[in-house]
Design an enzyme around this catalytic site. Structure first.
Site, PDB file in Angstrom:
ATOM      1  N   ALA A 152       7.158  -0.549   2.935  1.00 49.05           N
ATOM      2  CA  ALA A 152       7.519   0.824   2.561  1.00 49.05           C
ATOM      3  C   ALA A 152       7.019   1.798   3.624  1.00 49.05           C
ATOM      4  O   ALA A 152       6.012   1.534   4.294  1.00 49.05           O
ATOM      5  CB  ALA A 152       6.918   1.161   1.210  1.00 49.05           C
ATOM      6  N   GLY A 193       6.725  -4.065   1.177  1.00 51.83           N
ATOM      7  CA  GLY A 193       8.078  -3.902   0.643  1.00 51.83           C
ATOM      8  C   GLY A 193       9.084  -4.795   1.357  1.00 51.83           C
ATOM      9  O   GLY A 193      10.083  -5.214   0.759  1.00 51.83           O
ATOM     10  N   GLU A 236       8.875  -7.960  -0.295  1.00 54.06           N
ATOM     11  CA  GLU A 236       9.468  -7.829  -1.630  1.00 54.06           C
ATOM     12  C   GLU A 236      10.998  -7.946  -1.546  1.00 54.06           C
ATOM     13  O   GLU A 236      11.625  -8.627  -2.362  1.00 54.06           O
ATOM     14  CB  GLU A 236       9.025  -6.506  -2.275  1.00 54.06           C
ATOM     15  N   GLU A 268      -0.831  -4.257   1.193  1.00 52.72           N
ATOM     16  CA  GLU A 268      -0.980  -3.012   0.424  1.00 52.72           C
ATOM     17  C   GLU A 268      -2.415  -2.703   0.031  1.00 52.72           C
ATOM     18  O   GLU A 268      -2.826  -1.546  -0.016  1.00 52.72           O
ATOM     19  CB  GLU A 268      -0.125  -3.062  -0.851  1.00 52.72           C
TER      20      GLU A 268
HETATM   21  C1  TC6 Z   1       4.364  -1.143   0.940  1.00 55.82           C
HETATM   22  O1  TC6 Z   1       5.186  -1.797   1.523  1.00 55.82           O
HETATM   23  C2  TC6 Z   1       4.367  -0.916  -0.495  1.00 55.82           C
HETATM   24  C3  TC6 Z   1       5.342  -1.377  -1.245  1.00 55.82           C
HETATM   25  C4  TC6 Z   1       5.325  -1.168  -2.675  1.00 55.82           C
HETATM   26  C5  TC6 Z   1       5.775   0.206  -3.051  1.00 55.82           C
HETATM   27  C6  TC6 Z   1       6.937   0.224  -3.956  1.00 55.82           C
HETATM   28  N1  TC6 Z   1       5.198   2.980   7.379  1.00 55.82           N
HETATM   29  O2  TC6 Z   1       0.290  -0.396  14.156  1.00 55.82           O
HETATM   30  P1  TC6 Z   1       1.152   0.103  15.246  1.00 55.82           P
HETATM   31  C7  TC6 Z   1       4.065   2.936  12.354  1.00 55.82           C
HETATM   32  S1  TC6 Z   1       3.109  -0.402   1.732  1.00 55.82           S
HETATM   33  C8  TC6 Z   1       5.229   3.978   8.272  1.00 55.82           C
HETATM   34  O3  TC6 Z   1       0.590   1.082  16.189  1.00 55.82           O
HETATM   35  P2  TC6 Z   1       1.460  -2.632  16.098  1.00 55.82           P
HETATM   36  C9  TC6 Z   1       2.640   3.241  12.792  1.00 55.82           C
HETATM   37  O4  TC6 Z   1       2.117   4.325  12.104  1.00 55.82           O
HETATM   38  C10 TC6 Z   1       3.279  -0.823   3.418  1.00 55.82           C
HETATM   39  N2  TC6 Z   1       4.890   3.819   9.565  1.00 55.82           N
HETATM   40  O5  TC6 Z   1       1.799  -1.075  16.083  1.00 55.82           O
HETATM   41  C11 TC6 Z   1       2.858   3.511  14.262  1.00 55.82           C
HETATM   42  O6  TC6 Z   1       3.348   4.826  14.371  1.00 55.82           O
HETATM   43  P3  TC6 Z   1       2.971   5.717  15.652  1.00 55.82           P
HETATM   44  C12 TC6 Z   1       2.703  -2.154   3.650  1.00 55.82           C
HETATM   45  C13 TC6 Z   1       4.495   2.603   9.943  1.00 55.82           C
HETATM   46  O7  TC6 Z   1       2.534  -3.288  16.867  1.00 55.82           O
HETATM   47  C14 TC6 Z   1       3.991   2.551  14.633  1.00 55.82           C
HETATM   48  O8  TC6 Z   1       4.609   2.175  13.402  1.00 55.82           O
HETATM   49  N3  TC6 Z   1       2.760  -2.438   5.054  1.00 55.82           N
HETATM   50  C15 TC6 Z   1       4.431   1.539   9.064  1.00 55.82           C
HETATM   51  O9  TC6 Z   1       0.054  -2.838  16.509  1.00 55.82           O
HETATM   52  C16 TC6 Z   1       3.499   1.311  15.334  1.00 55.82           C
HETATM   53  O10 TC6 Z   1       2.460   0.730  14.555  1.00 55.82           O
HETATM   54  C17 TC6 Z   1       1.710  -2.252   5.869  1.00 55.82           C
HETATM   55  O11 TC6 Z   1       0.639  -1.904   5.462  1.00 55.82           O
HETATM   56  C18 TC6 Z   1       4.802   1.763   7.722  1.00 55.82           C
HETATM   57  N4  TC6 Z   1       4.790   0.773   6.817  1.00 55.82           N
HETATM   58  O12 TC6 Z   1       1.537  -3.122  14.578  1.00 55.82           O
HETATM   59  C19 TC6 Z   1       1.990  -2.562   7.306  1.00 55.82           C
HETATM   60  N5  TC6 Z   1       3.996   0.450   9.726  1.00 55.82           N
HETATM   61  O13 TC6 Z   1       3.540   4.988  16.829  1.00 55.82           O
HETATM   62  C20 TC6 Z   1       1.321  -1.554   8.174  1.00 55.82           C
HETATM   63  C21 TC6 Z   1       3.802   0.844  10.992  1.00 55.82           C
HETATM   64  O14 TC6 Z   1       3.578   7.023  15.372  1.00 55.82           O
HETATM   65  N6  TC6 Z   1       1.663  -1.725   9.561  1.00 55.82           N
HETATM   66  N7  TC6 Z   1       4.107   2.141  11.116  1.00 55.82           N
HETATM   67  O15 TC6 Z   1       1.478   5.762  15.668  1.00 55.82           O
HETATM   68  C22 TC6 Z   1       1.126  -2.667  10.360  1.00 55.82           C
HETATM   69  O16 TC6 Z   1       0.428  -3.568   9.933  1.00 55.82           O
HETATM   70  C23 TC6 Z   1       1.370  -2.533  11.829  1.00 55.82           C
HETATM   71  O17 TC6 Z   1       1.754  -1.223  12.074  1.00 55.82           O
HETATM   72  C24 TC6 Z   1       2.469  -3.481  12.388  1.00 55.82           C
HETATM   73  C25 TC6 Z   1       2.753  -3.108  13.872  1.00 55.82           C
HETATM   74  C26 TC6 Z   1       1.965  -4.918  12.330  1.00 55.82           C
HETATM   75  C27 TC6 Z   1       3.757  -3.345  11.638  1.00 55.82           C
END
Ligand code: TC6
Length: 727
Positions: free
Chosen positions: A60, A104, A107, A127
């Site tokens: 998400a 998500g 999911e 999450e």
């Molecule tokens: C969920 O899914 C809930 C579901 C249930 C609800 C119904 N959203 O980390 P990096 C951006 S909760 C928005 O620097 P990497 C990040 O901010 C979600 N933005 O790169 C950054 O922006 P910037 C569960 C996101 O290659 C850019 O992408 N998922 C999101 O070292 C690059 O990111 C997570 O918790 C996002 N979901 O790693 C996953 N994800 O360039 C969280 C990334 O403006 N994300 N961005 O600074 C990660 O683990 C890592 O970002 C990665 C990429 C492995 C995807």
């Protein structure tokens, strides 16, 4: 946002929202439209969902989180509505996964009827680290594939699994080689119908006989290891509901637990932490000197000088990232001790199955120990980790300047000293930079990189890039005495020593801090880092400033001073290593801290000698005094241009001092308390403790507090009264 195309009888829907295909409202709507279009087209027999770019989906879109309803509600297009459309579709839906498939994203994959992935894909539910749970039925669907225990571990820990592991668990149907899209389309063409058990809501949770036992054991572990955090507990309860309740009731329970978390202050803190860690890595000095335009020098070989605890830990960080290291010590005895330290750290990794014995042996192959500093002449970068003494470091840097090739970057692992003063001893101040590691250096994630007035953008870019390569979280700050970490931590710990002088005992203070969420109270931290180390720093500072520090010192230049720590030192109590410090330990080097009546006597005698009347001090006062003192200093760091944004200070506290992630960091904590209140309490403490200058409120804080509005943290720096030209 979701691109639709047809390959023969297969509809391919490509998730497209760079860089990580976060499931924004627009993407989810596009996905929904794409699936419906495929359903409505009689020529289409099956559907493939695939990610554009490097990932399937990072889950998400966290930036949209405040609008909770968009994420979960059944109205409009949400993850749940599109999930229902996918699952109930009579044409087989295949998720084709590469890169990350998180939250998500997973999911969506679990709503799909089949899942394929490339070998390198990673799947998981992170999450919990954002203070929430997989609220689009992930807690009810994953257990139906992998069983209660594995689902519980994955969802409560938030750790991803590799594609081979996911295949073993049954999350994946197949791992494919070659082009993922081609393989997925080929696979989809072989499918005609959707069998009943391919809709996970129809499937019971397998292997759930011992669910109660696993639940209780896990709950006890969470309470011990993740004290204070509510998300892991709700994650656990939601997964348990998959076993205890029918699917339709399980998802209702999941929704209730999800909403509890989504509206919690903890989730706000944890989500802020996610973004602040990323914001902190984005450094900006000017239009021509910043993370976007400045090029780094590739670090192919490195030198480490000093093979003590810090130097060895730094060497391990470099070596385990594949960077060959020349390790320098002044004599063979110290060198031998350093090699043994490195071996024992690596051996610990083998024991914990983080590496194999043969990987350890390969790592040792790229370590070159030496007592000749001249051997460093051609390395790309050197990290000096010798004793914290300016003169010593200046002599060393002057020598390195003569020995090393012109473009070698010279880093000092100083925790307090002015980088400009070290750089001055070389003819290449543009190549000199601070890399402040935290102990133990191979474990602690923070790297506080420090630039001086002459450090070049290329040098900064090099250490920032290297930090990431060695798996650290880098923050860039400007030089000054103590930088951000020690400047703010000093005020925090000093205030807590005053609290002990006024009425509480060290263990009482530590209990309050640990209840607040700090992993360790300040006096236990002090015992770990060494009471002798603090004593030596205070003595050196006193000498440098021309005064004589004794155990009777009560004021330094009119500033209140507490000499209890010096009395603990005088009693030969140097901390854990000697088995006694602020606490008594089970043995020298032991970990079990016990209250020691001798320490209490030192404190009580100290107060008696000074004629101080001890008093009861409330928990609230303790937290306010240490946190607000650190926060005020944080604002001063912003004013001085030492930090450029509050997120840097918070990231330093999260990863350097283990500040509870659910509180976001001290500056975020201040924003939650309200800056008006923080400011007023600082003024109150200034009135009560006029001889402590850290209670003089920062001008920037004052301006925000008196602005009469609730200024968001992202706008604080606009109130900086003295913005530095370089920022
Ligand atoms: C969920 O899914 C809930 C579901 C249930 C609800 C119904 N959203 O980390 P990096 C951006 S909760 C928005 O620097 P990497 C990040 O901010 C979600 N933005 O790169 C950054 O922006 P910037 C569960 C996101 O290659 C850019 O992408 N998922 C999101 O070292 C690059 O990111 C997570 O918790 C996002 N979901 O790693 C996953 N994800 O360039 C969280 C990334 O403006 N994300 N961005 O600074 C990660 O683990 C890592 O970002 C990665 C990429 C492995 C995807």
């Amino acid at each position: 946002m979701a691109e639709y195309k047809e390959i023969d009888s297969v509809a391919v829907i490509e998730l497209k929202n760079p860089p990580a295909n976060a499931l924004s409202k627009a993407l989810v709507t596009g996905l929904n439209n794409g699936v419906k279009r495929a359903i409505d087209n009689p020529r289409i027999k099956s559907i493939v969902l695939i990610g554009n770019g490097q990932h399937f989906s990072a889950g998400a879109d966290i930036t949209e989180f405040p609008r909770v309803a968009d994420v979960t509600s059944k109205q409009g297009v949400s993850l749940l509505t599109v999930g229902d459309v996918i699952e109930s579709c009579n044409k087989p839906v295949v998720s084709a996964i590469h890169g990350v498939c998180f939250g998500g994203g997973l999911e969506i994959a679990l709503f799909s009827h089949y899942r394929l992935a490339v070998q390198s894909a990673k799947l998981g539910f992170p999450e919990v680290s954002l203070g929430i749970l997989p609220g689009a039925n992930g807690t009810q669907r994953l257990p139906r594939v992998v069983g209660f225990e594995v689902a519980m571990d994955m969802i409560v820990s938030g750790k991803p699994v590799s594609a081979p592991q996911a295949l073993q668990y049954g999350i994946l149907d197949k791992i494919v080689d070659g082009d993922l899209l081609t393989a997925a389309v080929q696979f989809a063409k072989t499918l005609n119908t959707v069998p009943h058990d391919r809709r996970l809501k129809n499937v019971p949770v397998p292997n759930s006989e011992n669910a109660n036992k696993h639940f209780e054991e896990k709950l006890a572990k969470i309470k011990q290891k993740q004290r204070g955090y509510i998300a892991p507990i709700n994650c656990l309860k939601a997964v348990k509901a998959s076993v205890d309740l029918p699917y339709s009731e399980g998802v209702t329970k999941e929704f209730q637990l999800f909403m509890e978390l989504m509206s919690s202050a903890q989730a706000r803190g944890q989500q802020y932490s996610f973004f602040s860690e990323r914001a902190a890595t984005k450094w900006y000095l000017s239009a021509s000197k910043n993370y976007k335009v400045s090029k780094d020098i590739p670090v192919k070989t490195a030198g480490v000088i000093g093979a003590g605890t810090m130097g060895s830990g730094i060497a391990v960080s470099l070596l385990t990232s594949g960077i060959p290291v020349i390790l320098v010590e002044q004599d063979s005895k110290n060198l031998e001790r350093g090699i043994e330290l490195i071996k024992s750290i690596l051996q610990g990794g083998v024991k914990l199955k983080r590496m194999t014995q043969s990987q350890m042996n390969q790592i040792l192959q790229i370590l070159q120990p030496t007592t000749k500093i001249e051997d460093l002449q051609s390395v790309d970068l050197i990290i000096e980790a010798v004793f914290e003494n300016l003169k010593l470091k200046q002599e060393l840097f002057s020598k390195l300047d003569k020995i090393c090739k012109r473009d070698t970057v010279l880093c000092s692992n100083t925790s307090t000293l002015d980088i400009d003063k070290i750089a001055k001893s070389t003819s290449r101040p543009e190549k000199v930079v601070g890399t402040h590691f935290f102990a133990p250096a191979h474990i602690m994630p923070l790297l506080e990189n420090v630039y001086g007035n002459h450090t070049s953008a290329e040098t900064i870019a090099t250490v920032m890039k290297l930090s990431k390569k060695i798996r650290k979280i880098p923050v860039l700050v400007k030089t000054c005495h103590g930088f951000v970490a020690n400047r703010t931590f000093f005020e925090y710990s000093q205030e807590l020593r005053f609290v002990v002088e006024e009425g509480l005992l060290p263990n009482e203070v530590d209990d309050i801090l640990e209840d607040f969420g700090m992993p360790m109270g300040v006096f236990k931290v002090n015992d770990l880092s060494g009471i002798d180390v603090g004593w030596r720093i205070r003595q050196e500072q006193a000498i440098a400033n021309g005064f004589n520090l004794t155990t009777n010192t009560r004021y330094i230049n009119g500033e209140r001073y507490c000499a209890i720590a010096d009395k603990i030192f005088q009693a030969g109590r140097y901390g854990r290593k000697t088995g006694k410090g602020w606490y008594q330990y089970d043995k020298p080097g032991g970990r079990v801290a016990m209250v020691d009546p001798n320490v209490n006597n030192i404190i009580l005698n100290h107060c008696k000698e000074l004629g101080l009347t001890r008093r009861k001090i409330s928990t609230q006062e303790v937290i306010e005094r240490c946190m607000f003192a650190a926060i005020n200093e944080g604002f001063r760091c912003l004013e001085d241009g030492i930090a450029s944004k509050p997120e840097e200070i918070d990231t330093i506290w999260l990863h350097g001092f283990g500040f509870p992630r659910y509180r976001g960091g001290p500056m975020f904590y201040a924003s939650q308390v309200g800056l008006r209140k923080v400011y007023e309490r600082i003024k109150y403490y200034q009135k009560h403790f006029p001889e402590t200058s850290h209670w003089i409120a920062s001008e920037m804080l004052q301006r925000i507090a008196e602005s009469g509005r609730n200024v968001p943290i992202s706008e604080w720096t606009k109130f900086n009264p003295t913005p530095t030209s370089s920022r």
